[in-house]
Structure formats: C-alpha cells, structure tokens
Design a protein around this motif. Structure first.
Motif, PDB file in Angstrom:
ATOM      1  N   SER A   1       0.839  -1.188   0.000  1.00 12.44           N
ATOM      2  CA  SER A   1       0.000   0.000   0.000  1.00 12.44           C
ATOM      3  C   SER A   1       0.875   1.239   0.000  1.00 12.44           C
ATOM      4  O   SER A   1       2.026   1.219   0.439  1.00 12.44           O
ATOM      5  CB  SER A   1      -0.909  -0.006   1.223  1.00 12.44           C
ATOM      6  OG  SER A   1      -1.802  -1.104   1.169  1.00 12.44           O
TER       7      SER A   1
ATOM      8  N   GLY B   1      -5.566  -3.142  -6.045  1.00 12.20           N
ATOM      9  CA  GLY B   1      -5.949  -3.490  -4.683  1.00 12.20           C
ATOM     10  C   GLY B   1      -7.421  -3.249  -4.434  1.00 12.20           C
ATOM     11  O   GLY B   1      -8.043  -2.367  -5.029  1.00 12.20           O
TER      12      GLY B   1
ATOM     13  N   GLY C   1      -1.370  -2.334  -4.482  1.00 24.02           N
ATOM     14  CA  GLY C   1      -1.476  -1.927  -3.081  1.00 24.02           C
ATOM     15  C   GLY C   1      -2.893  -2.101  -2.574  1.00 24.02           C
ATOM     16  O   GLY C   1      -3.842  -1.585  -3.161  1.00 24.02           O
ATOM     17  N   SER C   2      -3.067  -2.819  -1.480  1.00 24.46           N
ATOM     18  CA  SER C   2      -4.412  -3.169  -1.032  1.00 24.46           C
ATOM     19  C   SER C   2      -5.233  -1.945  -0.668  1.00 24.46           C
ATOM     20  O   SER C   2      -6.450  -1.931  -0.834  1.00 24.46           O
ATOM     21  CB  SER C   2      -4.328  -4.122   0.160  1.00 24.46           C
ATOM     22  OG  SER C   2      -3.618  -3.526   1.229  1.00 24.46           O
ATOM     23  N   THR C   3      -4.588  -0.909  -0.148  1.00 26.62           N
ATOM     24  CA  THR C   3      -5.309   0.319   0.208  1.00 26.62           C
ATOM     25  C   THR C   3      -4.671   1.534  -0.456  1.00 26.62           C
ATOM     26  O   THR C   3      -4.594   2.607   0.138  1.00 26.62           O
ATOM     27  CB  THR C   3      -5.347   0.502   1.731  1.00 26.62           C
ATOM     28  OG1 THR C   3      -4.001   0.536   2.226  1.00 26.62           O
ATOM     29  CG2 THR C   3      -6.118  -0.612   2.404  1.00 26.62           C
ATOM     30  N   ALA C   4      -4.199   1.358  -1.659  1.00 20.10           N
ATOM     31  CA  ALA C   4      -3.525   2.442  -2.371  1.00 20.10           C
ATOM     32  C   ALA C   4      -4.470   3.616  -2.580  1.00 20.10           C
ATOM     33  O   ALA C   4      -5.650   3.445  -2.878  1.00 20.10           O
ATOM     34  CB  ALA C   4      -3.023   1.930  -3.709  1.00 20.10           C
TER      35      ALA C   4
ATOM     36  N   ALA D   1      -8.467   0.315  -2.989  1.00 22.32           N
ATOM     37  CA  ALA D   1      -7.872   1.449  -3.706  1.00 22.32           C
ATOM     38  C   ALA D   1      -8.868   2.582  -3.897  1.00 22.32           C
ATOM     39  O   ALA D   1     -10.078   2.368  -4.040  1.00 22.32           O
ATOM     40  CB  ALA D   1      -7.346   0.985  -5.049  1.00 22.32           C
TER      41      ALA D   1
END
Length: 939
Positions: A559, A618, A588-591, A621
């Motif tokens: 992330s 992600g 990224g999982s929480t980009a 995201a």
C-alpha cells in the motif's frame, strides 16, 4: 697510537660529510646582478647563499632573476630558507621584481629534520617569503623526506609577514611540485592550521607563527598572490590562506589572492592529502580563511587517487572558511573526496565566505564533484554546502555525481544556506545513493530569495529496505521571501524501503512561490512510501504552473499513496497548465492516488490542468483526479480529467474526478470530466465524476461536462449495496429536499451516464454512498427535482475526438458532429478562454463555424467551432427586405420569441448577413430591443 688512529678516523668521516654536502647544493646564476645595491654576484654555489645575499639588498633599479642549475638539489635548514628582510622588502615593486626559476629538469629543495609542530611559535618548513613582494618562484620541487613527527615539515612554502605593515603581496608560486607528509595532523595554534601544508599564507611573522597580527593598512596584508599550476602531493592540506579577520572597510584583510587562475593551464593539482593514522583534526585540499575577493578555480583535487589514504575525520575538498561581506569565486574545479571516518561530515566544496551581506557576491559554479564515504555510520556528505549569508550566492552549472554513502547521515548534492539572494541554476545532480538509513537531498536551497531553475536532478536512490528516511529531488524547508523553481528536471528517484519520494518539496511558511515548467517523472518505490511529484506545505501567493508530472509508481504489492501535486497552505494559490499522468500502484491493497490534492489556502484557482491515466490496484484502492479537503474559495475551471482506474477496487465510491470535500465556496466552470472505469470486483464498486460534500458552503457549477461510462458492480441490481456510476454525487441529503449548497446559479452543464442495463446503477445525481437518497437515473427527473437549477443543462454523449490522454485532442469535441454542447453554455465574466487558450465566445477570436455561427460559449473545457443542435429553437419572424440598389445601411426588424431564456442579456440575438452567395458578414448586435422586437441596422 690509539688516539692517532681515532683522530684519523674522525677526520675521514668529516671529509666524507663535506664531500656529500658539496655535491648536494643548488648552483645559482644571477641575471642583472648590478640592478641591486649592493650588487649581487653573478653566481652562487648554493641557493642559501644566493638568498642570504638577496636579503642584504638595500636598493634596486630593475628585475633580478635567480636561475637554478638543472638537476641539482639542496637541503634547507629545519625552519626553511627565507626570502625577505627589512632592507630588501621596501625596494621591491612591480618594476623591481625577483624571479627564482629552474634552468630545466628537476631542481629539489629538501626539508631539514624538523623539531616543531603546528602549535610551535617557530614552525618547520622548507622555504618562506617574509613580507617580500613581487617574488616569483617557478618550477622548484620541495620535498619533505621525513616520515615521523616532529621531524616532518609544517609547510613547503609559506608567505609570512615581516611586520604589522609589511605583508607578502603580489607574489607568484607556479609550476612547483610539493611532496609533503600526511602523517603530520597535529593541532595548530592561532593562525596556524592543523598538520602539514604545501603552500601556506599566514597572518603572522616567521618567529611567532602562532600569534595573529592586527594590521591596520593594506600593506600589512598578504594580498594579490598567485598560485598557478602547482602539483601538491601529500600533507594534511594542499594550500591554506589564513588571513586577518579584518573589519569594514576590510582594507587590512587579505585581498585578491588567486588559487588556480582563469584557465586549466593555471590550475593546481592537489592529491592524496590527509589520511594520517588516527587523525583527530580535519583535512582539506584548499582552505581559505578571512579572505576578500579570493579566486579558487580550475584546480584538480583528489584526496585519494589510489596512492592516498581516506581521512578518518572531517574532510573537505575546498573549504572557503570565512571573509566578512567578502566576494569569492570558486569555479571550474574538479574535486573528488573519499572519506574514511564514521561520524564526521564530508564536504566536497564548503563555503562560508561572504557572511554579513554587503552587496557582495559568491560564485560556486562549473565545478565537477564526486566522492565516496563507504565507512560512514552517521556522518553526512555534502557535494556543495554554502553557509555564508552573502547578498548573492550563485551556484550554477556544477556537476555532482556518483556519490554513495551508508549509515544514517544525510547525503546532499547542493545545500544553499541563507544568503539574501540564492541562484541555483543549470546544475546536474545525479546518481546519489544511500545504502543506509539517511535522507537524500538533491538540491536544498535554504533560506533566501531563491531562483532555482534549469537543474537536472537524476538518479537519487535509497537502496535499504528498512530505510524510512526520504529522498528529495529539490527540498526547501526554510522560510523565504520569494522563490522561483523553474524549468528543473527531477527524474529517476527510487526507494526500496518505506521512505517517501519527493520531486519538489516546499515547506516554507512565508513568501511567494513560483513552481513552473518543471518536469518530474520516473519515480519508483518498491516499499510503502508515499510519492509526491510536487509537494508544497506552506506559502503565500503561489504559482504552480506548466509542470509535467508522470510515471510515479509504487510496486511490490504494498500500500502507499501517490500525489501528482499536493499543496496544503497559502493565501492565493494558482495551479494551472499542469499535466499529471501515469500514476500507478499496481497492487497496493489500500492504495490512494491523487492527481491534484489541495487544502487550506484561502483562494484556490485550479485551471487548465490535464489529469489522466491514474490507476490504483488493490481492493481498497481510491483514485482522485482533483481532491479538495479544506480551504475558503475554489475556482476550478478549464480542466481535463479522465482515464482514472481502480481495476480491483471494491469501494462504493472508489473513483472521483473531483472530490469537493472542503467547507468552501466552489465555482466549477468549463471543465470536462470523463470516467470509463471497470473493476474485477463482483460485489461492490462505484464512481463519481464529482463528489460534493454536504458541508460545502456553496457549489456553483456551470458549463461543465460530466461523463460517466463506468460499469458499477452488479450492474442493474441493488444500488446501495453494490455501487453507482454517478455524474454528480452529494455526500448526504434528505429525500425530496433540494440540496441547499448546490447553488441556484448552477446551469448549462452536460450530464451523461452510460445507459443502464437495469434501472438503478447509472445516475445523473445521487446523495450518499452506502445509504442513498434522491437517486435520479433520468435527466428529466433530475431537472424536475432541482426545480430552479440546471434547467438549461443538457444530457448529451459528447463526440470526443480522443479519450487517449497522450493525444493533444484528449476530451476535445469533434466539431463535425452536431451537438448541444456547441453554444450550449452561458457567458461568465472574466472567464475568457478555454483549456488550449482559445478565446471563449464572445471574446475576439473565438472558434466559429460561419455556416453555423456561435451564439454562446461551448460547454466543457474545449471551445470549438461546431454545429449546434437546439431542441427548443426560438421562433423568428421578419418581413424580408426587398432588393435595392441603394448603398446605404438597411434595417431589419425581427420578432424573436425565445422560451429557453438563453438569448437574453449578454447572449442577445445577433444578425449575420451576406449578399447572394458571398461570405457572411457580422455579427451585428441589435440597435434596439422592444419586448420581443429586435431592430438590426447593417450594410
């Protein structure tokens, strides 16, 4: 008999020593010996005898030359041979000069065996000039063959003063070779510096070297001395100028000393200095202290070219130490520095000359700089550091490259300090690498009125996965009055840890900032660090314009956040003509990715920006074209935003063209926002062209195109649970209640959503995200709900020439396709051109199709010469004019009934006319309007 034998042996040994001494002398031939009183001899068997005779001169009538026999050598006394005396010095002048030159080959003056240290009143040396002027020493080799202390010399050649009023001036040391000993790193005292020095210029007399003098006149200074084309090997310092700390007007200070001249041919070579075992004192190639108008140019400096030892404590290539209010020139030097310490700092060029501004200028330009510090644990490395507070410091056209350091110490390409005016222009800072945990600064201007332009910062890299420190291309963290960052290239920054990457970082609380025409690109983080193309935390009236920011990427399935442009302060910020594209976090999982992120400023003018190709992988995201979190007023106009993607996102509002979250007044005019995103998520995914906070003070949107062709998850099913593709989404609302903060002036926009396969997921307007109210999937229902807003808006699928961001025609309207977007807008005072700079109707030069004359501005960021479609055309009736041969103006009276309300005020009807098949003339405004009756006079 035993005594006789012993006596004979002693005589034999003495005879041997006499023979050796006789063979080890420098024979001297004198040219113009009769130019002196008393006359010099025509020749001398030793240099010592020649100099002794020279020092006895009491009058001169012209130049004298001492020519040293080729291939000879001589050993000096431990404190050195001397040039200068109370009788000689007064008669020397520009006419009465003394030149000491070798005939050819190598002529060597060897050191005696010393007994002193740099802290001794009478230091050891090989040759000294004591207050003499106009002395030239040309081609001599000076060698210290001692290998232990205190036998080693403190200097090769030293320029001392003879008295308070008799300094060494206008002397030249050139083409000489110095072989000194680095083992001497002992502490100095007073004006004496640490360890051995090849060439020393000092504010003291030879017999009291540790006691600084206080001269009162220019004659008591050591000034206008020249040091050209010398080769200095070893020692703790190459060349040291240690002057008197004069006060204004600085007449008694050392002035105009010149180390290196004005061409490569006159530059000195200083090699393999420093490196004494267990050294505790600093070392430098050149050190200039208390100097005015010094020149240090065209020198080659390398403390370890393979035959040296890396110095284990503070090390500098060039150290311009001090000179109050002085000018200084440090140009065209080639400097390589290799540190061997751990906690101490390394400075390739370190300038402190010029503090206390007095219309003075320091130039540090056209230098080539490199080095290493492989043993550092916490020691910092500076390519160029300026600490002087001069009026103007110019750091221009330097090349700084190939520097790598471990440890926690910072690595600086250029640190500009705090002069009044700081110019950092056309430098190349590249391949700076941290293999430890420290921060990298390509260019760090400091506190000043800064002009930083046309620099290239390339290849800054942090290679340690555990590093949390940042990498800055250009960093300004100090308060300043005015700053200009123009035309810089910041590229190829990388990090393998969680360190953040900054292209241009401004963190100054005051002053106006201009960040213009910069190129920021090719940043890669394989960790979870944040990437900023341009980041400005503070400012006043700021201009961020014409910048191109692209290829900012986080890789490695982590992330992280990316900002194309981020600013969080200021009073009036103008952010315009920027291109921001190809920002990505693949997995990224929480980009979170922002094209343009803004907050705090009082007035924010965001216009003519092009933002596209932003993609976050992600499930968690989020992608934003423009994001506003706080501020007072936002004027957002003529922007192109499109190609925003989150291919795996599950967010109910994962993509937003414009997020208007600030408690602010918004004026959103003439923008074009285009979304066409999909997600692999089969459960939840939604998008919005504009997301409007219910707490915004007022949101006035006019002449803006919103197109959302995105596919929400489970298209056609439950809206709240699965996501919506919306043109305009408000954060919250009350069922059946018109949003109070959506201004009544909002009108003449274009709302187009992908035709729904069901009935619920593609909405012109909606309130809420997980729980929704007032969803409208028909444009007619939306207009009815709003009652007195957007009544002249349209719902048209624009015929874009291109939806590819790299095309110049990105989100421009095809003029060959008839559309309500042509002349579908309304004139807004002061907004006179479009994204491309084309004039807006009715301003002079607006694009116009004469076959279908424009009658109003076009909707969207592109003003074009198109073909209008009017679904509610006005009714026009008039009596046709008869043919006439008259050349006077004609008058036409027409009755125009316009139920749309468009043709009023500034948009009043106009007349175009032509004769037979000729071209149209006009437009002609009505000469009078009475009700629906319009009178036109033309001819």
């Amino acid at each position: 008999m035993k005594k006789l034998v012993l006596f004979l042996f002693t005589l034999a040994l003495g005879a041997t020593m006499l023979v050796q001494n006789a063979q080890a002398q420098i024979a001297v031939t004198v040219t113009n010996p009769t130019n002196t009183t008393p006359n010099l001899a025509g020749s001398y068997t030793t240099l010592a005898l020649a100099l002794s005779a020279l020092n006895g001169v009491t009058a001169m009538t012209g130049p004298v030359t001492l020519t040293l026999a080729a291939g000879t050598s001589e050993t000096a006394t431990p404190t050195g041979l001397t040039i200068g005396s109370a009788t000689l010095n007064p008669v020397l002048s520009a006419t009465n000069t003394v030149t000491i030159v070798k005939a050819s080959g190598t002529v060597t003056l060897n050191a005696g065996v010393g007994t002193s240290t740099p802290g001794s009143a009478v230091p050891d040396g090989i040759l000294k000039i004591a207050g003499a002027d106009y002395i030239t020493i040309d081609g001599l080799t000076l060698t210290d063959g001692n290998t232990t202390n205190p036998a080693t010399m403190e200097f090769g050649i030293a320029l001392f003063k003879l008295s308070l009023s008799d300094g060494a001036n206008n002397n030249t040391i050139k083409n000489c070779t110095f072989n000194m000993q680095r083992v001497n790193n002992a502490s100095g005292s007073g004006p004496m510096v640490e360890g051995s020095v090849g060439i020393l210029v000092i504010n003291s007399i030879p017999t009291a070297a540790t006691t600084a003098l206080v001269p009162t006149t220019a004659a008591g200074s050591n000034s206008n001395n020249k040091f050209y084309n010398n080769a200095i090997n070893g020692g703790n310092y190459g060349i040291v100028l240690s002057g008197y700390a004069s006060s204004s007007p600085f007449t008694s200070g050392d002035t105009g000393n010149d180390i290196g001249g004005a061409a490569l041919a006159t530059g000195n070579t200083i090699l393999n200095f420093g490196g004494a075992a267990s050294a505790t004192n600093p070392s430098a190639g050149i050190r200039a202290n208390n100097q005015w108008g010094v020149n240090i140019s065209y020198n080659t400096i390398n403390n370890n070219n393979g035959s040296g030892v890396n110095h284990v404590t503070t090390l500098r290539g060039i150290y311009a130490q001090a000179g109050t209010s002085a000018n200084a020139t440090i140009n065209y030097n080639n400097v390589t520095i290799k540190g061997g310490g751990t906690t101490t700092s390394i400075y390739v060029i370190d300038n402190g000359i010029g503090s206390t501004a007095a219309s003075n200028t320091v130039s540090i330009s056209n230098n080539t700089i490199t080095g290493t510090y492989t043993t550092a644990t916490s020691g910092a490395f500076y390519g160029i550091q300026n600490t002087a507070t001069a009026t103007t410091v110019n750091i221009n056209n330097n090349s700084i490259s190939g520097i790598s350091t471990p440890g926690t110490g910072a690595l600086y390409g250029i640190a500009g300090g705090s002069p009044t005016n700081l110019n950092i222009n056309a430098n190349s800072v590249n391949t700076l690498t941290k293999t430890g945990l420290g921060t990298i600064y390509g260019i760090n201007p400091g506190t000043a009125t800064v002009v930083c332009q046309n620099n290239i910062v390339d290849g800054l890299s942090n290679t340690t996965a555990s590093n949390t420190s940042s990498v800055y291309g250009i960093y300004d963290g100090a308060s300043a009055v005015v700053e200009f960052y123009i035309g810089n290239y910041v590229r190829n920054l990388s990090s393998t840890g969680t360190a953040s990457l900054y292209g241009i970082y401004i963190n100054t609380a005051t002053g106006n900032k201009t960040i213009q025409l910069n190129w920021v690109y090719n940043f890669t983080s394989t960790g979870a660090g944040t990437i900023y193309g341009i980041n400005m935390n503070y400012g006043s009236a700021d201009d961020i314009s014409g910048n191109t920011i692209y290829n900012l990427a986080i890789t490695g399935a982590v992330s992280g956040t990316i900002y194309g442009i981020r600013y969080t302060a200021g009073t009036t910020n103008n952010v315009y003509n920027n291109k921001i594209y190809t920002l990505s976090n693949a997995a990224g999982s929480t980009a979170v990715l922002y094209g343009l992120y803004t907050s705090t400023a009082t007035t924010n003018n965001l216009y003519k920006n092009k933002i596209y190709d932003i993609s976050a992988g992600g499930t968690g995201a989020s992608v934003y074209g423009i994001y506003n979190i706080s501020g007072t007023t936002y004027n957002i106009y003529n922007n192109l935003i499109g190609d925003l993607r989150a291919p795996d996102a599950t967010g109910l509002n994962a993509i937003m063209g414009l997020n208007a979250s600030a408690t602010a007044t918004y004026n959103v005019y003439y923008n074009t926002i285009y979304l066409n995103a999909t997600s692999n998520s089969v459960t939840t995914f939604g998008t919005s062209c504009i997301y409007l906070s219910s707490t915004a003070t007022a949101f006035n949107m006019r002449n803006t195109i919103l197109v959302n062709l995105s596919t929400p998850a489970q298209e056609g099913t439950n809206v709240a649970a699965n996501g919506i593709s919306a043109c305009l989404r408000r954060s919250a609302g009350t069922t059946g209640t018109v949003p109070a903060n959506y201004a009544t002036t909002s009108n003449t926009n274009d709302f187009w959503c992908k035709p729904a396969s069901g009935t619920n997921n593609h909405l012109t307007y909606v309130e809420g995200t997980s729980t929704i109210t007032n969803p409208y999937n028909t444009f007619a229902g939306f207009k009815t709900f709003l009652s007195n807003r957007d009544q002249l808006s349209v719902s048209v699928n624009p015929a874009f020439v291109s939806t590819l961001g790299s095309d110049a025609t990105f989100l421009h309207i095809n003029p060959a396709t008839a559309t309500q977007i042509e002349s579908g807008g309304a004139t807004i005072a002061t907004f006179t051109d479009d994204y491309d700079g084309d004039a807006r109707y009715p301003n002079t030069g607006y694009p116009n199709n004469l076959s279908y004359p424009a009658s109003a501005p076009d909707i969207g960021a592109d003003e074009f010469a198109g073909i209008p479609i009017d679904l509610n055309p006005p009714a026009i009736s008039y009596t046709a004019l008869s043919n006439t041969s008259s050349l006077t103006n004609r008058t036409l009276v027409a009755t125009i009934t316009d139920g749309t309300g468009v043709g009023v005020g500034a948009n009043q009807p106009v007349l175009y006319w032509k004769i037979n098949s000729g071209t149209y003339n006009g437009p002609v405004a009505p000469t009078s309007i009475v009700g629906s009756s319009y009178t036109f006079t033309f001819g």
